[in-house]
Motif scaffolding. Structure first.
Motif, mmCIF file in Angstrom:
data_model
loop_
_atom_site.group_PDB
_atom_site.id
_atom_site.type_symbol
_atom_site.label_atom_id
_atom_site.label_comp_id
_atom_site.label_asym_id
_atom_site.label_seq_id
_atom_site.Cartn_x
_atom_site.Cartn_y
_atom_site.Cartn_z
ATOM 1 N N GLY A 81 30.267 46.438 102.120
ATOM 2 C CA GLY A 81 30.722 47.608 102.860
ATOM 3 C C GLY A 81 30.933 47.322 104.329
ATOM 4 O O GLY A 81 30.995 46.169 104.770
ATOM 5 N N CYS A 82 31.046 48.390 105.107
ATOM 6 C CA CYS A 82 31.285 48.274 106.547
ATOM 7 C C CYS A 82 29.960 48.233 107.300
ATOM 8 O O CYS A 82 28.984 48.862 106.899
ATOM 9 N N PHE A 83 29.958 47.503 108.402
ATOM 10 C CA PHE A 83 28.743 47.344 109.198
ATOM 11 C C PHE A 83 28.741 48.195 110.465
ATOM 12 O O PHE A 83 27.747 48.247 111.175
ATOM 13 N N TYR A 88 35.697 51.481 109.342
ATOM 14 C CA TYR A 88 36.299 52.236 108.232
ATOM 15 C C TYR A 88 37.805 52.425 108.434
ATOM 16 O O TYR A 88 38.571 52.386 107.467
ATOM 17 N N LEU A 100 29.458 51.584 99.402
ATOM 18 C CA LEU A 100 28.465 52.261 100.233
ATOM 19 C C LEU A 100 27.102 52.004 99.606
ATOM 20 O O LEU A 100 26.900 52.292 98.421
ATOM 21 N N ASN A 102 24.017 52.618 101.600
ATOM 22 C CA ASN A 102 22.943 53.374 102.251
ATOM 23 C C ASN A 102 23.498 54.643 102.898
ATOM 24 O O ASN A 102 24.720 54.836 102.985
ATOM 25 N N GLN A 105 25.940 54.325 106.033
ATOM 26 C CA GLN A 105 27.325 54.018 105.695
ATOM 27 C C GLN A 105 28.052 55.264 105.198
ATOM 28 O O GLN A 105 29.204 55.514 105.568
ATOM 29 N N GLN A 108 28.769 57.609 108.141
ATOM 30 C CA GLN A 108 29.851 57.097 108.981
ATOM 31 C C GLN A 108 31.208 57.296 108.322
ATOM 32 O O GLN A 108 32.196 57.612 108.990
ATOM 33 N N LEU A 109 31.268 57.115 107.014
ATOM 34 C CA LEU A 109 32.524 57.344 106.305
ATOM 35 C C LEU A 109 32.950 58.805 106.411
ATOM 36 O O LEU A 109 34.113 59.113 106.712
#
Length: 359
Positions: A81-83, A88, A100, A102, A105, A108-109
């Motif tokens: 996923g994204c850090f 995103y 995703l 956690n 994440q 944030q999305l």
């Protein structure tokens, strides 16, 4: 040019991808090409699988961008996923499938303004306890994400801890946890890594994730690659660059850790730990010279290693030495060195030239 090369058979990789697909008819498969395609060269591997693979899986955005530049249409799964929140939008621009694992994440999305919605994979921690939501948390976030403007598909993913240990109770427990969530509305599901593709049909789901099998190595301690019908893709070959006679009692290599117990003939090979060969490989680890196995002796150096040629008297400077490949499975070398084939393949360093063929 220093006589050391990693020869990559791209036809073996396409063959191995086809093996994965045959194990689970009707399913789709993300070819796992993280870590420079396990050391085989992501550009060449993605190009070889262009038009064949249903999608690709990578670990980070940098890897995803490289794959997208090579393939404009394939689905690309971002496994970790994204850090950061601003990633995103980049993921949306690249058209990625994003995991995703956690709450941060997910938050944030949902806070992101995206150019297009993302295919999202909620990761269940089904028992590995590395990444992922608990079952209860995943149910909660499914409710928050289902129908969100940032989400195109909402999918389910998990990862086995012990799929390589056939008969492990953990396998059944993880599979049960995964199946218990299928009352939720998911578009796609993915659970099977290489080991599960090969031996756990109940785990096949919608999308497979072949990794190590794609490169012709085995995920199992008790099943060889040949027994699994996968073909090794990489052969790491060097040369004998020196041969010398060593008297009884004389030592070879750093630390004088190996001493000749008989009149011996020792060959020096143009490969060392700076090339990715394991420094901790012990005396006795096999290599191939003139089609025969000979044993590594002494410590592996940065650029060289030594082998015992005493029982191969015709061996001479310039002879090809296979460190692993078609004649010597990488898994056997890894076992001798106390590690796994994954590590050896992915650690072949950039200074080793790759040469590609379609045999």
């Amino acid at each position: 040019m220093r006589p050391l090369v990693a020869s990559i058979d791209l036809s073996a990789i396409t063959h191995n991808y086809a093996v994965a697909k045959r194990c689970a008819p009707g399913r789709q498969a993300f070819a796992v090409v993280k870590a420079n395609a396990y050391g085989h060269g992501v550009r060449e591997v993605v190009t070889a699988l262009h038009g064949i693979a249903d999608g690709f899986a990578v670990a980070c955005l940098e890897e995803a961008a490289e794959v997208r530049a090579l393939h404009g249409e394939a689905r690309i799964l971002l496994l970790e996923g994204c850090f950061a929140a601003d990633e995103y939008q980049f993921a949306a621009q690249l058209g990625l499938d994003v995991v995703l694992h956690n709450a941060l994440q997910a938050q944030q999305l949902l806070a992101a303004t995206l150019s297009r919605p993302l295919n999202v994979w909620l990761k269940l921690d089904s028992g590995m306890h590395r990444l992922g939501f608990s079952a209860a948390a995943l149910r909660e976030w499914h409710g928050h994400l289902h129908g969100a403007v940032q989400v195109a598909e909402l999918n389910l993913l998990s990862h086995f801890a012990c799929a390589d240990e056939r008969g492990s109770e953990t396998i059944e427990l993880q599979l049960e946890q995964f199946l218990e969530l299928l009352d939720l509305d998911f578009a796609q599901r993915s659970l099977a890594n290489s080991a599960a593709i090969l031996t756990i049909p109940a785990a096949h789901m919608d999308w497979l994730r072949p990794g190590i099998m794609l490169y012709g190595a085995t995920p199992f301690a008790d099943l060889t690659a040949a027994e699994l019908s996968v073909r090794p893709a990489m052969s790491l070959t060097a040369q004998l660059i020196a041969c010398r006679d060593v008297a009884v009692g004389e030592a070879v290599g750093y630390g004088a850790s190996w001493c000749a117990e008989r009149q011996s003939r020792i060959g020096t090979v143009s490969c060392g730990y700076a090339d990715g060969y394991p420094r901790h490989a012990p005396t006795g680890t096999p290599v191939i010279v003139r089609g025969q196995r000979v044993a590594l002796v002494g410590r592996v150096s940065m650029d060289m290693l030594s082998v015992d040629l005493t029982d191969l008297p015709d061996a001479a400077e310039g002879d090809v030495v296979e460190l692993w490949g078609a004649q010597l499975p990488v898994d056997e070398v890894a076992q001798a060195a106390g590690t796994i084939g994954y590590e050896l393949l992915s650690k072949v360093t950039a200074r080793v030239p790759r040469r590609y063929r379609n045999s």
